[in-house]
Design a protein around this motif. Structure first.
Motif, PDB file in Angstrom:
ATOM      1  N   THR A 131       1.336   5.408 -12.743  1.00 29.49           N
ATOM      2  CA  THR A 131       1.626   6.773 -12.026  1.00 29.49           C
ATOM      3  C   THR A 131       2.564   7.362 -12.785  1.00 29.49           C
ATOM      4  O   THR A 131       2.637   8.711 -12.551  1.00 29.49           O
ATOM      5  CB  THR A 131       2.044   6.545 -10.473  1.00 29.49           C
ATOM      6  OG1 THR A 131       3.165   5.787 -10.697  1.00 29.49           O
ATOM      7  CG2 THR A 131       1.061   5.871  -9.508  1.00 29.49           C
ATOM      8  N   TRP A 167       3.414   0.765  -9.479  1.00 27.57           N
ATOM      9  CA  TRP A 167       2.281   1.254 -10.247  1.00 27.57           C
ATOM     10  C   TRP A 167       2.659   2.064 -11.273  1.00 27.57           C
ATOM     11  O   TRP A 167       2.583   3.290 -11.266  1.00 27.57           O
ATOM     12  CB  TRP A 167       1.376   2.325  -9.126  1.00 27.57           C
ATOM     13  CG  TRP A 167       0.939   1.525  -7.819  1.00 27.57           C
ATOM     14  CD1 TRP A 167       0.012   0.713  -7.985  1.00 27.57           C
ATOM     15  CD2 TRP A 167       1.523   1.626  -6.559  1.00 27.57           C
ATOM     16  NE1 TRP A 167      -0.406   0.256  -6.356  1.00 27.57           N
ATOM     17  CE2 TRP A 167       0.546   0.674  -5.962  1.00 27.57           C
ATOM     18  CE3 TRP A 167       2.607   2.362  -6.149  1.00 27.57           C
ATOM     19  CZ2 TRP A 167       0.999   0.646  -4.454  1.00 27.57           C
ATOM     20  CZ3 TRP A 167       2.817   2.034  -4.678  1.00 27.57           C
ATOM     21  CH2 TRP A 167       2.142   1.466  -3.790  1.00 27.57           C
ATOM     22  N   VAL A 200      -0.792  13.733  -4.622  1.00 28.80           N
ATOM     23  CA  VAL A 200      -1.250  12.629  -3.987  1.00 28.80           C
ATOM     24  C   VAL A 200      -2.563  12.069  -4.345  1.00 28.80           C
ATOM     25  O   VAL A 200      -2.637  10.981  -4.809  1.00 28.80           O
ATOM     26  CB  VAL A 200      -1.069  12.595  -2.286  1.00 28.80           C
ATOM     27  CG1 VAL A 200      -1.868  11.791  -1.761  1.00 28.80           C
ATOM     28  CG2 VAL A 200       0.426  13.065  -1.879  1.00 28.80           C
ATOM     29  N   ARG A 201      -3.550  12.937  -4.654  1.00 32.79           N
ATOM     30  CA  ARG A 201      -4.762  12.685  -4.932  1.00 32.79           C
ATOM     31  C   ARG A 201      -4.548  11.802  -6.522  1.00 32.79           C
ATOM     32  O   ARG A 201      -5.219  10.990  -6.758  1.00 32.79           O
ATOM     33  CB  ARG A 201      -5.765  13.709  -5.079  1.00 32.79           C
ATOM     34  CG  ARG A 201      -7.213  13.542  -5.482  1.00 32.79           C
ATOM     35  CD  ARG A 201      -7.961  14.728  -5.645  1.00 32.79           C
ATOM     36  NE  ARG A 201      -7.305  15.301  -6.794  1.00 32.79           N
ATOM     37  CZ  ARG A 201      -7.026  16.618  -6.767  1.00 32.79           C
ATOM     38  NH1 ARG A 201      -7.095  17.383  -5.607  1.00 32.79           N
ATOM     39  NH2 ARG A 201      -6.398  17.218  -7.762  1.00 32.79           N
ATOM     40  N   MET A 219      -3.122   8.576  -6.168  1.00 28.37           N
ATOM     41  CA  MET A 219      -3.724   7.279  -5.648  1.00 28.37           C
ATOM     42  C   MET A 219      -4.748   7.004  -6.717  1.00 28.37           C
ATOM     43  O   MET A 219      -5.200   5.870  -6.858  1.00 28.37           O
ATOM     44  CB  MET A 219      -4.460   8.034  -4.544  1.00 28.37           C
ATOM     45  CG  MET A 219      -3.523   8.240  -3.388  1.00 28.37           C
ATOM     46  SD  MET A 219      -2.701   7.141  -2.361  1.00 28.37           S
ATOM     47  CE  MET A 219      -3.749   6.105  -1.730  1.00 28.37           C
ATOM     48  N   THR A 220      -5.363   7.912  -7.382  1.00 39.99           N
ATOM     49  CA  THR A 220      -6.354   7.529  -8.448  1.00 39.99           C
ATOM     50  C   THR A 220      -5.736   6.658  -9.379  1.00 39.99           C
ATOM     51  O   THR A 220      -6.340   5.531  -9.834  1.00 39.99           O
ATOM     52  CB  THR A 220      -6.995   8.789  -9.110  1.00 39.99           C
ATOM     53  OG1 THR A 220      -7.593   9.642  -8.378  1.00 39.99           O
ATOM     54  CG2 THR A 220      -7.949   8.460 -10.306  1.00 39.99           C
ATOM     55  N   ARG A 252       1.132  -1.195   0.150  1.00 39.08           N
ATOM     56  CA  ARG A 252      -0.031  -0.126  -0.004  1.00 39.08           C
ATOM     57  C   ARG A 252       0.848   1.273   0.117  1.00 39.08           C
ATOM     58  O   ARG A 252       2.226   1.429   0.489  1.00 39.08           O
ATOM     59  CB  ARG A 252      -0.861  -0.113   1.493  1.00 39.08           C
ATOM     60  CG  ARG A 252      -2.006  -0.977   1.225  1.00 39.08           C
ATOM     61  CD  ARG A 252      -2.852  -1.120   2.286  1.00 39.08           C
ATOM     62  NE  ARG A 252      -3.632  -2.055   2.433  1.00 39.08           N
ATOM     63  CZ  ARG A 252      -4.881  -1.931   2.898  1.00 39.08           C
ATOM     64  NH1 ARG A 252      -5.144  -0.850   3.620  1.00 39.08           N
ATOM     65  NH2 ARG A 252      -5.739  -3.008   3.043  1.00 39.08           N
ATOM     66  N   PHE A 253       0.408   2.163  -0.514  1.00 43.78           N
ATOM     67  CA  PHE A 253       1.098   3.496  -0.666  1.00 43.78           C
ATOM     68  C   PHE A 253       1.321   4.322   0.827  1.00 43.78           C
ATOM     69  O   PHE A 253       0.515   3.827   1.767  1.00 43.78           O
ATOM     70  CB  PHE A 253       0.124   4.579  -1.406  1.00 43.78           C
ATOM     71  CG  PHE A 253       0.985   6.071  -1.581  1.00 43.78           C
ATOM     72  CD1 PHE A 253       1.824   6.250  -2.049  1.00 43.78           C
ATOM     73  CD2 PHE A 253       0.252   6.888  -0.619  1.00 43.78           C
ATOM     74  CE1 PHE A 253       2.354   7.556  -2.086  1.00 43.78           C
ATOM     75  CE2 PHE A 253       0.880   8.268  -0.500  1.00 43.78           C
ATOM     76  CZ  PHE A 253       1.917   8.483  -1.099  1.00 43.78           C
ATOM     77  N   ASN A 254       2.536   4.586   1.081  1.00 46.46           N
ATOM     78  CA  ASN A 254       2.827   5.353   2.385  1.00 46.46           C
ATOM     79  C   ASN A 254       3.610   6.393   2.166  1.00 46.46           C
ATOM     80  O   ASN A 254       4.217   6.413   1.139  1.00 46.46           O
ATOM     81  CB  ASN A 254       3.264   4.427   3.432  1.00 46.46           C
ATOM     82  CG  ASN A 254       4.566   3.735   3.017  1.00 46.46           C
ATOM     83  OD1 ASN A 254       5.673   4.650   3.039  1.00 46.46           O
ATOM     84  ND2 ASN A 254       4.854   2.439   2.912  1.00 46.46           N
ATOM     85  N   MET A 308      -3.303   4.411  -8.970  1.00 44.76           N
ATOM     86  CA  MET A 308      -2.853   3.177  -8.259  1.00 44.76           C
ATOM     87  C   MET A 308      -4.193   2.357  -8.391  1.00 44.76           C
ATOM     88  O   MET A 308      -3.897   1.139  -7.931  1.00 44.76           O
ATOM     89  CB  MET A 308      -2.505   3.477  -6.882  1.00 44.76           C
ATOM     90  CG  MET A 308      -1.025   4.302  -6.749  1.00 44.76           C
ATOM     91  SD  MET A 308      -0.721   4.708  -5.097  1.00 44.76           S
ATOM     92  CE  MET A 308       1.043   5.689  -5.337  1.00 44.76           C
ATOM     93  N   LYS A 309      -5.188   2.727  -8.485  1.00 38.79           N
ATOM     94  CA  LYS A 309      -6.470   1.955  -8.442  1.00 38.79           C
ATOM     95  C   LYS A 309      -6.657   0.916  -9.301  1.00 38.79           C
ATOM     96  O   LYS A 309      -5.825   1.089 -10.542  1.00 38.79           O
ATOM     97  CB  LYS A 309      -7.757   2.564  -8.211  1.00 38.79           C
ATOM     98  CG  LYS A 309      -7.779   3.368  -7.064  1.00 38.79           C
ATOM     99  CD  LYS A 309      -9.331   4.347  -6.851  1.00 38.79           C
ATOM    100  CE  LYS A 309      -9.053   5.080  -5.872  1.00 38.79           C
ATOM    101  NZ  LYS A 309     -10.334   5.950  -5.449  1.00 38.79           N
TER     102      LYS A 309
END
Length: 66
Positions: free
Chosen positions: A21, A18, A58-59, A62-63, A4-6, A65-66
């Motif tokens: 990205t 990913w 980041v937003r 995260m999009t 998971r992203f951190n 990465m789905k």
């Protein structure tokens, strides 16, 4: 299974885990692909160094990465 992203992940790790990205990173004007600093910079570092809005970056990451 991918991690998971951190916040401690480097830009290099994010792009490797990913690949989707990469388009986001380039779209934000970052040239992290092939950059030797990408293995050291976190998203926060990259945003600060390039004067970007970290939350927006980041937003978008995260999009992707789905």
């Amino acid at each position: 299974m991918k991690p998971r992203f951190n916040d401690d992940m480097t830009m290099d790790t994010i792009m490797r885990q990913w690949p989707g990205t990469i388009r986001v990173i380039l779209g934000h004007g970052l040239i992290c692909v092939g950059c030797p600093i990408a293995s050291f910079h976190t998203v926060s570092d990259a945003a600060r160094e390039h004067g970007l809005n970290e939350d927006a970056l980041v937003r978008d990451l995260m999009t992707a990465m789905k």
